[in-house]
Design a protein around this motif. Structure first.
Motif, PDB file in Angstrom:
ATOM      1  N   ASP A 183      59.849  81.831  -6.376  1.00 14.86           N
ATOM      2  CA  ASP A 183      60.306  80.593  -6.126  1.00 14.86           C
ATOM      3  C   ASP A 183      60.752  80.035  -4.892  1.00 14.86           C
ATOM      4  N   ALA A 184      60.666  78.668  -4.540  1.00 15.82           N
ATOM      5  CA  ALA A 184      60.943  78.312  -3.396  1.00 15.82           C
ATOM      6  C   ALA A 184      62.437  77.766  -3.513  1.00 15.82           C
ATOM      7  N   GLN A 216      56.944  73.314  -1.527  1.00 15.64           N
ATOM      8  CA  GLN A 216      57.760  72.328  -1.781  1.00 15.64           C
ATOM      9  C   GLN A 216      57.142  70.969  -0.963  1.00 15.64           C
ATOM     10  N   LYS A 243      51.959  78.153  -5.586  1.00 18.12           N
ATOM     11  CA  LYS A 243      52.685  77.247  -6.664  1.00 18.12           C
ATOM     12  C   LYS A 243      52.856  76.047  -6.099  1.00 18.12           C
ATOM     13  N   ARG A 246      57.178  69.611  -6.145  1.00 21.46           N
ATOM     14  CA  ARG A 246      57.829  68.247  -5.160  1.00 21.46           C
ATOM     15  C   ARG A 246      58.925  69.151  -4.662  1.00 21.46           C
ATOM     16  N   GLY A 247      60.002  69.658  -5.480  1.00 23.10           N
ATOM     17  CA  GLY A 247      61.201  70.394  -4.805  1.00 23.10           C
ATOM     18  C   GLY A 247      62.328  69.925  -5.458  1.00 23.10           C
ATOM     19  N   ALA A 248      63.420  70.858  -5.781  1.00 21.07           N
ATOM     20  CA  ALA A 248      64.368  70.594  -6.576  1.00 21.07           C
ATOM     21  C   ALA A 248      65.681  70.364  -6.102  1.00 21.07           C
ATOM     22  N   MET A 250      66.358  68.030  -3.356  1.00 22.61           N
ATOM     23  CA  MET A 250      66.672  66.890  -2.600  1.00 22.61           C
ATOM     24  C   MET A 250      67.983  66.528  -1.954  1.00 22.61           C
ATOM     25  N   ARG A 254      69.405  66.544   2.042  1.00 20.43           N
ATOM     26  CA  ARG A 254      69.632  65.432   2.497  1.00 20.43           C
ATOM     27  C   ARG A 254      71.408  65.482   3.037  1.00 20.43           C
ATOM     28  N   LYS A 270      59.726  58.628  -2.004  1.00 17.82           N
ATOM     29  CA  LYS A 270      58.998  59.176  -3.069  1.00 17.82           C
ATOM     30  C   LYS A 270      57.452  59.002  -2.677  1.00 17.82           C
ATOM     31  N   VAL A 273      55.977  61.853  -0.794  1.00 17.25           N
ATOM     32  CA  VAL A 273      55.938  63.091  -1.727  1.00 17.25           C
ATOM     33  C   VAL A 273      54.787  63.250  -2.513  1.00 17.25           C
ATOM     34  N   THR A 297      54.339  70.853 -12.322  1.00 18.96           N
ATOM     35  CA  THR A 297      54.923  69.140 -12.211  1.00 18.96           C
ATOM     36  C   THR A 297      54.987  68.652 -13.527  1.00 18.96           C
ATOM     37  N   HIS A 298      55.823  67.893 -13.563  1.00 19.81           N
ATOM     38  CA  HIS A 298      55.924  66.875 -14.980  1.00 19.81           C
ATOM     39  C   HIS A 298      55.409  65.388 -14.784  1.00 19.81           C
ATOM     40  N   ASN A 299      54.918  65.299 -13.335  1.00 19.35           N
ATOM     41  CA  ASN A 299      54.327  63.907 -13.154  1.00 19.35           C
ATOM     42  C   ASN A 299      52.989  63.640 -13.832  1.00 19.35           C
ATOM     43  N   GLU A 367      69.111  66.858 -11.950  1.00 17.73           N
ATOM     44  CA  GLU A 367      67.841  66.616 -11.570  1.00 17.73           C
ATOM     45  C   GLU A 367      67.378  65.241 -12.473  1.00 17.73           C
ATOM     46  N   VAL A 371      66.178  62.047 -11.026  1.00 20.83           N
ATOM     47  CA  VAL A 371      64.603  61.819 -11.202  1.00 20.83           C
ATOM     48  C   VAL A 371      64.461  60.401 -11.915  1.00 20.83           C
TER      49      VAL A 371
HETATM   50  C1  LIG Z   1      56.739  75.076 -13.376  1.00 25.09           C
HETATM   51  C2  LIG Z   1      57.624  74.628 -12.222  1.00 25.09           C
HETATM   52  C3  LIG Z   1      58.106  75.560 -11.409  1.00 25.09           C
HETATM   53  C4  LIG Z   1      58.954  74.947 -10.331  1.00 25.09           C
HETATM   54  N1  LIG Z   1      59.462  75.986  -9.310  1.00 25.09           N
HETATM   55  C5  LIG Z   1      60.286  75.415  -8.344  1.00 25.09           C
HETATM   56  C6  LIG Z   1      60.449  75.944  -7.278  1.00 25.09           C
HETATM   57  O1  LIG Z   1      60.154  77.189  -7.265  1.00 25.09           O
HETATM   58  N2  LIG Z   1      61.525  75.372  -6.134  1.00 25.09           N
HETATM   59  C7  LIG Z   1      61.769  74.240  -6.416  1.00 25.09           C
HETATM   60  O2  LIG Z   1      62.338  73.564  -5.431  1.00 25.09           O
HETATM   61  N3  LIG Z   1      61.355  73.633  -7.643  1.00 25.09           N
HETATM   62  C8  LIG Z   1      60.788  73.839  -8.249  1.00 25.09           C
HETATM   63  N4  LIG Z   1      60.406  73.328  -9.446  1.00 25.09           N
HETATM   64  C9  LIG Z   1      61.002  71.727  -9.575  1.00 25.09           C
HETATM   65  C10 LIG Z   1      60.206  70.740  -8.889  1.00 25.09           C
HETATM   66  O3  LIG Z   1      60.332  70.857  -7.546  1.00 25.09           O
HETATM   67  C11 LIG Z   1      60.668  69.383  -9.312  1.00 25.09           C
HETATM   68  O4  LIG Z   1      62.147  69.022  -8.928  1.00 25.09           O
HETATM   69  C12 LIG Z   1      60.665  68.742 -10.501  1.00 25.09           C
HETATM   70  O5  LIG Z   1      59.362  69.507 -11.290  1.00 25.09           O
HETATM   71  C13 LIG Z   1      60.576  67.275 -10.534  1.00 25.09           C
HETATM   72  O6  LIG Z   1      59.098  67.195  -9.924  1.00 25.09           O
HETATM   73  P1  LIG Z   1      57.751  66.603 -10.680  1.00 25.09           P
HETATM   74  O7  LIG Z   1      56.794  66.638  -9.890  1.00 25.09           O
HETATM   75  O8  LIG Z   1      57.787  67.069 -11.921  1.00 25.09           O
HETATM   76  O9  LIG Z   1      58.235  65.144 -10.926  1.00 25.09           O
HETATM   77  P2  LIG Z   1      58.504  63.530 -10.280  1.00 25.09           P
HETATM   78  O10 LIG Z   1      59.382  63.001 -11.372  1.00 25.09           O
HETATM   79  O11 LIG Z   1      57.086  62.994 -10.061  1.00 25.09           O
HETATM   80  O12 LIG Z   1      59.134  63.892  -8.931  1.00 25.09           O
HETATM   81  C14 LIG Z   1      60.482  64.075  -8.869  1.00 25.09           C
HETATM   82  C15 LIG Z   1      60.718  64.836  -7.561  1.00 25.09           C
HETATM   83  O13 LIG Z   1      59.933  64.057  -6.472  1.00 25.09           O
HETATM   84  C16 LIG Z   1      61.007  64.136  -5.408  1.00 25.09           C
HETATM   85  N5  LIG Z   1      61.761  62.651  -5.245  1.00 25.09           N
HETATM   86  C17 LIG Z   1      62.280  61.914  -5.999  1.00 25.09           C
HETATM   87  N6  LIG Z   1      62.894  60.932  -5.209  1.00 25.09           N
HETATM   88  C18 LIG Z   1      62.489  60.827  -4.211  1.00 25.09           C
HETATM   89  C19 LIG Z   1      62.827  60.140  -3.063  1.00 25.09           C
HETATM   90  N7  LIG Z   1      63.446  59.060  -2.951  1.00 25.09           N
HETATM   91  N8  LIG Z   1      62.431  60.694  -1.605  1.00 25.09           N
HETATM   92  C20 LIG Z   1      61.934  61.932  -1.621  1.00 25.09           C
HETATM   93  N9  LIG Z   1      61.575  62.524  -2.621  1.00 25.09           N
HETATM   94  C21 LIG Z   1      61.614  62.402  -3.831  1.00 25.09           C
HETATM   95  C22 LIG Z   1      61.886  65.139  -5.711  1.00 25.09           C
HETATM   96  O14 LIG Z   1      61.677  66.249  -5.289  1.00 25.09           O
HETATM   97  C23 LIG Z   1      62.165  65.034  -7.052  1.00 25.09           C
HETATM   98  O15 LIG Z   1      62.519  66.228  -7.832  1.00 25.09           O
HETATM   99  C24 LIG Z   1      59.458  73.581 -10.595  1.00 25.09           C
HETATM  100  C25 LIG Z   1      58.971  72.672 -11.346  1.00 25.09           C
HETATM  101  C26 LIG Z   1      58.262  73.418 -12.602  1.00 25.09           C
HETATM  102  C27 LIG Z   1      57.581  72.451 -13.645  1.00 25.09           C
END
Ligand SMILES: Cc1cc2nc3c(=O)[nH]c(=O)nc-3n(C[C@H](O)[C@H](O)[C@H](O)COP(=O)(O)OP(=O)(O)OC[C@H]3O[C@@H](n4cnc5c(N)ncnc54)[C@H](O)[C@@H]3O)c2cc1C
Length: 392
Positions: A183-184, A216, A243, A246-248, A250, A254, A270, A273, A297-299, A367, A371
């Motif tokens: 994981d990152a 990320q 893998k 987007r990143g958990a 944020m 900041r 966003k 990203v 991703t859940h996007n 989160e 989100v």
């Molecule tokens: C299978 C899996 C493994 C994962 N492993 C890791 C990991 O190893 N490390 C890790 O850090 N996370 C991990 N995550 C979490 C991931 O990084 C996201 O936090 C989470 O999945 C939400 O992003 P999304 O692509 O699903 O959805 P979306 O709803 O499209 O995106 C939300 C994400 O967008 C970004 N974002 C939202 N608003 C803004 C803004 N205003 N400016 C800039 N960016 C913004 C943030 O990263 C936010 O979490 C993992 C998620 C999954 C599903």
């Protein structure tokens, strides 16, 4: 171009393995989480109650824990593994303890990660394993390593222990043929994690992808880092495991950047990203001979785009180098619909003692309040399914 026939609004498929009672319970929890006040009050009071020794574990277990975690032990996760497997979804056992500090704790966590690999090997229902380097290493040492600071003798010993734990996990994964994600985490410790991951890929990804680093894409520099990582892999003759997330972290990133006074490593908005995320997916698709990747991703848009691109390029839905992944308790509409249509899909199933899973659960709750829309999307989906069942 063939049109994609995925219907992510198909709640009957998304919740097919949930009984009416389970769905109503899920509705109750998600309604609670959807309220910003209750969400923040709930996470803060849970932390406080645990810190003063109130017996709230049972309550947490029967509510949020059950939605987002498989159990307290691998054995307790077995029904979840079976249930997901029956719908064609893989389980990724994620030992979710955080905040441990002693060398003895780190060794115990490493041993548990080894057990997750043993449980997964040779079982198609568990296609990947995973670990976090901070589960087996002190934060301070990772930070010093990332800053490339000179280490004193004590830190040097800790550093050797970190390396040998990571190597033991990855070489075991290699020996039993079980792919494993690293994981990152926060940017100020990520350089050390990247270097460890890269070294493990150099050793163990020569014939097939075993070790996966995480990219990320909310960081401004990660698309380039992905490209550099692939070039390095190609030059050195190994397959890059990637893998994409987007990143958990944020808000934490900041806040720290503002406090210390350096430019935030996170994209300003966003849209940037999302652009980098989808560009990273494209880059991986363009280099599938050298990269095996997982879209974590859940996007819905990113997921749909990737599924459609496989069709446009005439690639099989279940190309061995293309995987989708979500977290347990979230976006079942994506996981179940993808699986039904023959894509490779898996879910993280976090587990561990309740008390020590609180940071993970808090991150999910926070989160989801940060989100925009994720939690209300989940809630809306559950409500639609409850209504559909009523009318059926
Ligand atoms: C299978 C899996 C493994 C994962 N492993 C890791 C990991 O190893 N490390 C890790 O850090 N996370 C991990 N995550 C979490 C991931 O990084 C996201 O936090 C989470 O999945 C939400 O992003 P999304 O692509 O699903 O959805 P979306 O709803 O499209 O995106 C939300 C994400 O967008 C970004 N974002 C939202 N608003 C803004 C803004 N205003 N400016 C800039 N960016 C913004 C943030 O990263 C936010 O979490 C993992 C998620 C999954 C599903």
């Amino acid at each position: 171009m063939t049109d994609l026939e995925l219907d992510f609004q198909d709640t009957a498929t998304a919740f097919a393995d949930k009984s009416d009672q389970e769905l109503r319970e899920k509705h109750r929890i998600f309604r609670l989480l959807n309220s910003p006040i209750l969400n923040s009050l709930g996470t803060r009071s849970a932390k406080f109650a645990l810190s003063i020794g109130l017996p709230v574990e049972g309550l947490i277990k029967s509510t949020v824990f059950e939605q987002f975690c498989g159990g307290e032990t691998i054995e307790e996760c077995e029904p979840t593994i079976k249930r997901l497997g029956a719908s064609g979804i893989g389980t990724i056992l994620d030992y979710a303890v955080e905040g441990r500090h002693t060398e003895d704790d780190f060794d115990k966590t490493k041993d548990e990660i080894m057990r997750t690999i043993d449980r997964a090997k040779d079982d198609p229902d568990l296609p990947f394993s995973v670990f976090k380097v901070t589960g087996i290493a002190p934060l301070g040492t990772l930070e010093r390593l990332s800053k490339k600071k000179k280490l004193d003798a004590k830190s040097q010993t800790k550093c050797e222990h970190i390396y040998s734990r990571v190597k033991e996990i990855c070489s075991h994964a290699y020996a039993v043929g079980q792919p494993v994600f690293i994981d990152a985490e926060e940017s100020w410790i990520q350089d050390a994690i990247d270097r460890l991951a890269t070294e493990m890929m150099e050793k163990f990804n020569l014939e097939r992808p075993i070790v996966y680093n995480t990219f990320q894409l909310y960081r401004t520099d990660r698309l380039q880092f992905l490209k550099d990582s692939r070039r390095q892999a190609k030059n050195d003759g190994y397959i890059l495991g990637a893998k994409l997330v987007r990143g958990a972290y944020m808000e934490k990133e900041r806040e720290r950047a503002a406090q210390i006074g350096y430019p935030s490593p996170i994209h300003a908005d966003k849209a940037a990203v999302d652009r980098d995320y989808d560009a990273a997916v494209d880059y991986c698709l363009n280099h599938l001979d050298d990269i095996s990747f997982v879209a974590g991703t859940h996007n819905e848009t990113s997921t749909e785009l990737l599924a459609q691109k496989l069709i446009d390029r005439g690639l099989p839905h279940d190309h061995p180098h293309v995987n989708f992944s979500q977290l347990m308790g979230m976006s079942d509409n994506l996981s179940y619909v993808l699986a039904k249509n023959g894509y490779n899909v898996s879910k993280y199933v976090p587990y561990g003692p309740i008390r020590e899973s609180i940071p993970y659960l808090t991150r999910r709750a926070e989160e989801n309040s940060a989100v925009t829309g994720q939690m209300s999307r989940e809630l809306e989906m559950i409500e639609r399914e409850l209504k559909r069942r009523k009318q059926a």
